[in-house]
Motif scaffolding. Structure first.
Motif, PDB file in Angstrom:
ATOM      1  N   ARG A  35       8.389   4.218  -9.040  1.00  0.00           N
ATOM      2  CA  ARG A  35       8.157   2.794  -8.793  1.00  0.00           C
ATOM      3  C   ARG A  35       8.442   1.961 -10.045  1.00  0.00           C
ATOM      4  O   ARG A  35       7.957   2.261 -11.131  1.00  0.00           O
ATOM      5  CB  ARG A  35       6.706   2.590  -8.347  1.00  0.00           C
ATOM      6  N   VAL A  36       9.238   0.905  -9.854  1.00  0.00           N
ATOM      7  CA  VAL A  36       9.549  -0.030 -10.939  1.00  0.00           C
ATOM      8  C   VAL A  36       9.076  -1.420 -10.520  1.00  0.00           C
ATOM      9  O   VAL A  36       9.725  -2.084  -9.699  1.00  0.00           O
ATOM     10  CB  VAL A  36      11.058  -0.065 -11.246  1.00  0.00           C
ATOM     11  N   PRO A  37       7.930  -1.908 -11.020  1.00  0.00           N
ATOM     12  CA  PRO A  37       7.469  -3.261 -10.663  1.00  0.00           C
ATOM     13  C   PRO A  37       8.425  -4.321 -11.203  1.00  0.00           C
ATOM     14  O   PRO A  37       8.770  -4.314 -12.382  1.00  0.00           O
ATOM     15  CB  PRO A  37       6.103  -3.354 -11.337  1.00  0.00           C
ATOM     16  N   LEU A  38       8.859  -5.218 -10.331  1.00  0.00           N
ATOM     17  CA  LEU A  38       9.753  -6.294 -10.742  1.00  0.00           C
ATOM     18  C   LEU A  38       8.998  -7.607 -10.918  1.00  0.00           C
ATOM     19  O   LEU A  38       9.198  -8.314 -11.910  1.00  0.00           O
ATOM     20  CB  LEU A  38      10.869  -6.462  -9.709  1.00  0.00           C
ATOM     21  N   THR A  39       8.174  -7.934  -9.949  1.00  0.00           N
ATOM     22  CA  THR A  39       7.309  -9.111 -10.029  1.00  0.00           C
ATOM     23  C   THR A  39       5.949  -8.731  -9.456  1.00  0.00           C
ATOM     24  O   THR A  39       5.723  -7.581  -9.078  1.00  0.00           O
ATOM     25  CB  THR A  39       7.882 -10.304  -9.237  1.00  0.00           C
ATOM     26  N   GLU A  40       5.065  -9.678  -9.366  1.00  0.00           N
ATOM     27  CA  GLU A  40       3.721  -9.410  -8.845  1.00  0.00           C
ATOM     28  C   GLU A  40       3.767  -8.898  -7.406  1.00  0.00           C
ATOM     29  O   GLU A  40       2.937  -8.080  -6.992  1.00  0.00           O
ATOM     30  CB  GLU A  40       2.880 -10.680  -8.916  1.00  0.00           C
ATOM     31  N   LYS A  41       4.745  -9.354  -6.627  1.00  0.00           N
ATOM     32  CA  LYS A  41       4.821  -8.989  -5.218  1.00  0.00           C
ATOM     33  C   LYS A  41       6.029  -8.132  -4.866  1.00  0.00           C
ATOM     34  O   LYS A  41       6.264  -7.848  -3.691  1.00  0.00           O
ATOM     35  CB  LYS A  41       4.850 -10.256  -4.351  1.00  0.00           C
ATOM     36  N   ASP A  61       8.527  -4.682  -5.713  1.00  0.00           N
ATOM     37  CA  ASP A  61       8.742  -3.391  -6.371  1.00  0.00           C
ATOM     38  C   ASP A  61      10.114  -2.835  -6.034  1.00  0.00           C
ATOM     39  O   ASP A  61      10.580  -2.926  -4.890  1.00  0.00           O
ATOM     40  CB  ASP A  61       7.701  -2.356  -5.899  1.00  0.00           C
ATOM     41  N   LEU A  62      10.749  -2.226  -7.034  1.00  0.00           N
ATOM     42  CA  LEU A  62      11.943  -1.416  -6.841  1.00  0.00           C
ATOM     43  C   LEU A  62      11.510   0.050  -6.842  1.00  0.00           C
ATOM     44  O   LEU A  62      10.710   0.453  -7.685  1.00  0.00           O
ATOM     45  CB  LEU A  62      12.952  -1.674  -7.963  1.00  0.00           C
ATOM     46  N   VAL A  63      12.033   0.837  -5.891  1.00  0.00           N
ATOM     47  CA  VAL A  63      11.657   2.245  -5.785  1.00  0.00           C
ATOM     48  C   VAL A  63      12.923   3.096  -5.800  1.00  0.00           C
ATOM     49  O   VAL A  63      13.831   2.881  -4.986  1.00  0.00           O
ATOM     50  CB  VAL A  63      10.852   2.508  -4.498  1.00  0.00           C
ATOM     51  N   LEU A  64      12.973   4.073  -6.712  1.00  0.00           N
ATOM     52  CA  LEU A  64      14.113   4.973  -6.838  1.00  0.00           C
ATOM     53  C   LEU A  64      13.620   6.417  -6.771  1.00  0.00           C
ATOM     54  O   LEU A  64      12.471   6.696  -7.120  1.00  0.00           O
ATOM     55  CB  LEU A  64      14.831   4.746  -8.172  1.00  0.00           C
ATOM     56  N   GLY A  65      14.483   7.320  -6.332  1.00  0.00           N
ATOM     57  CA  GLY A  65      14.065   8.709  -6.300  1.00  0.00           C
ATOM     58  C   GLY A  65      15.025   9.601  -5.558  1.00  0.00           C
ATOM     59  O   GLY A  65      16.178   9.247  -5.291  1.00  0.00           O
ATOM     60  N   GLY A  66      14.534  10.789  -5.219  1.00  0.00           N
ATOM     61  CA  GLY A  66      15.339  11.764  -4.504  1.00  0.00           C
ATOM     62  C   GLY A  66      14.604  12.302  -3.296  1.00  0.00           C
ATOM     63  O   GLY A  66      13.369  12.295  -3.249  1.00  0.00           O
ATOM     64  N   ASN A  79       0.833  -1.193   0.000  1.00  0.00           N
ATOM     65  CA  ASN A  79       0.000   0.000   0.000  1.00  0.00           C
ATOM     66  C   ASN A  79       0.875   1.252   0.000  1.00  0.00           C
ATOM     67  O   ASN A  79       1.689   1.445   0.902  1.00  0.00           O
ATOM     68  CB  ASN A  79      -0.908  -0.006   1.239  1.00  0.00           C
ATOM     69  N   TYR A  80       0.699   2.108  -0.997  1.00  0.00           N
ATOM     70  CA  TYR A  80       1.484   3.333  -1.111  1.00  0.00           C
ATOM     71  C   TYR A  80       0.720   4.570  -0.645  1.00  0.00           C
ATOM     72  O   TYR A  80       1.279   5.656  -0.623  1.00  0.00           O
ATOM     73  CB  TYR A  80       1.918   3.556  -2.560  1.00  0.00           C
ATOM     74  N   LEU A 105       0.896   9.544  -7.091  1.00  0.00           N
ATOM     75  CA  LEU A 105       0.427  10.552  -8.038  1.00  0.00           C
ATOM     76  C   LEU A 105       0.010   9.913  -9.357  1.00  0.00           C
ATOM     77  O   LEU A 105      -0.805  10.460 -10.092  1.00  0.00           O
ATOM     78  CB  LEU A 105       1.509  11.596  -8.275  1.00  0.00           C
ATOM     79  N   SER A 106       0.605   8.772  -9.654  1.00  0.00           N
ATOM     80  CA  SER A 106       0.266   7.987 -10.836  1.00  0.00           C
ATOM     81  C   SER A 106       0.688   6.556 -10.561  1.00  0.00           C
ATOM     82  O   SER A 106       1.106   6.216  -9.458  1.00  0.00           O
ATOM     83  CB  SER A 106       0.987   8.542 -12.075  1.00  0.00           C
ATOM     84  N   GLU A 107       0.609   5.704 -11.561  1.00  0.00           N
ATOM     85  CA  GLU A 107       0.987   4.301 -11.389  1.00  0.00           C
ATOM     86  C   GLU A 107       2.447   4.138 -11.016  1.00  0.00           C
ATOM     87  O   GLU A 107       2.826   3.185 -10.340  1.00  0.00           O
ATOM     88  CB  GLU A 107       0.702   3.525 -12.674  1.00  0.00           C
ATOM     89  N   LYS A 108       3.294   5.094 -11.405  1.00  0.00           N
ATOM     90  CA  LYS A 108       4.731   4.958 -11.184  1.00  0.00           C
ATOM     91  C   LYS A 108       5.315   6.000 -10.233  1.00  0.00           C
ATOM     92  O   LYS A 108       6.407   5.795  -9.698  1.00  0.00           O
ATOM     93  CB  LYS A 108       5.471   5.068 -12.533  1.00  0.00           C
ATOM     94  N   VAL A 109       4.644   7.109 -10.000  1.00  0.00           N
ATOM     95  CA  VAL A 109       5.213   8.228  -9.239  1.00  0.00           C
ATOM     96  C   VAL A 109       4.584   8.320  -7.855  1.00  0.00           C
ATOM     97  O   VAL A 109       3.358   8.336  -7.721  1.00  0.00           O
ATOM     98  CB  VAL A 109       5.031   9.557  -9.986  1.00  0.00           C
ATOM     99  N   ILE A 110       5.440   8.381  -6.820  1.00  0.00           N
ATOM    100  CA  ILE A 110       4.999   8.465  -5.428  1.00  0.00           C
ATOM    101  C   ILE A 110       5.583   9.702  -4.771  1.00  0.00           C
ATOM    102  O   ILE A 110       6.778   9.986  -4.926  1.00  0.00           O
ATOM    103  CB  ILE A 110       5.432   7.220  -4.623  1.00  0.00           C
TER     104      ILE A 110
END
Length: 208
Positions: free
Chosen positions: A96-102, A104-109, A32-33, A65-70
């Motif tokens: 957010r970068v989905p890797l598998t169904e369960k 996620d990889l998360v990158l940012g600043g 949950n994000y 904010l979207s499917e990929k941006v938090i």
């Protein structure tokens, strides 16, 4: 500490009244994000002379904010020896970068502002110190089940006031008692050339 508790109560109230109504698992994410979170724990300042323990409280939030941006933010505060007050504000934008169904990889600043105030009543002395740090965020998030999830992340930041590189490593485990309320525990450690700290505590989450 009373000021810190009051600040936290006001922030929780603002988030609760925001009127947001987002899905529990937005965009089929494994965790949950979209939540507000309150943390309470113990922090240890480790130095060559002696270790200092203190209690801290933090409130924060994440919002997709979207499917990929938090977007994320947090406010924290602590009092040391009834004379030193430490306040911090943190804001970040993550991808957010989905890797598998369960998984996620998360990158940012992230951008963090710290304020330290010291008051020595015996000498009627008072001084303060401010610092801003910019950091890179690397995180992994895993959903064991719909109710149990884990986060591990590393933030490497550079301080503007003294050009000091700091590494913060955090591991957090959350369990949702209901679809709207979760509880959990966390451990965090901060390392730099001047001072090391470690945090351990519990948190409560409220789904938007």
């Amino acid at each position: 500490m009373k000021k810190i508790l009051l600040l936290s109560a006001l922030l929780v109230s603002n988030v609760a009244n925001a009127g947001l109504n987002l899905d529990y698992r937005a965009y089929n994410t494994p965790v949950n994000y979209n939540f507000a979170e309150v943390e309470v724990g113990y922090k240890t300042y480790e130095s060559a002379d002696k270790d200092i323990d203190t209690v801290f409280i933090s409130i924060g939030s994440e919002l997709m904010l979207s499917e990929k941006v938090i977007m994320k933010y947090s406010f924290s505060g602590e009092e040391i020896n009834d004379a030193t007050t430490v306040l911090a504000a943190n804001a970040g934008l993550l991808y957010r970068v989905p890797l598998t169904e369960k998984f996620d990889l998360v990158l940012g600043g992230e951008l963090e502002f710290d304020w330290v105030g010291v008051e020595e009543s015996s000498r009627s002395a008072h001084y303060s110190h401010e610092n801003t740090a910019i950091g890179a965020h690397f995180g992994l998030r895993y959903g064991f089940t719909d109710k149990l999830e884990a986060v591990t992340q590393v933030v490497i930041s550079d301080s503007s006031s003294d050009s000091l590189m700091t590494t913060i490593s955090t591991t957090k485990l959350s369990y949702y008692l209901t679809e709207n309320v979760g509880v959990g525990a966390f451990y965090s450690a901060r390392f730099n050339d001047d001072l090391d700290t470690s945090n351990v505590g519990a948190h409560v989450r409220f789904r938007f």
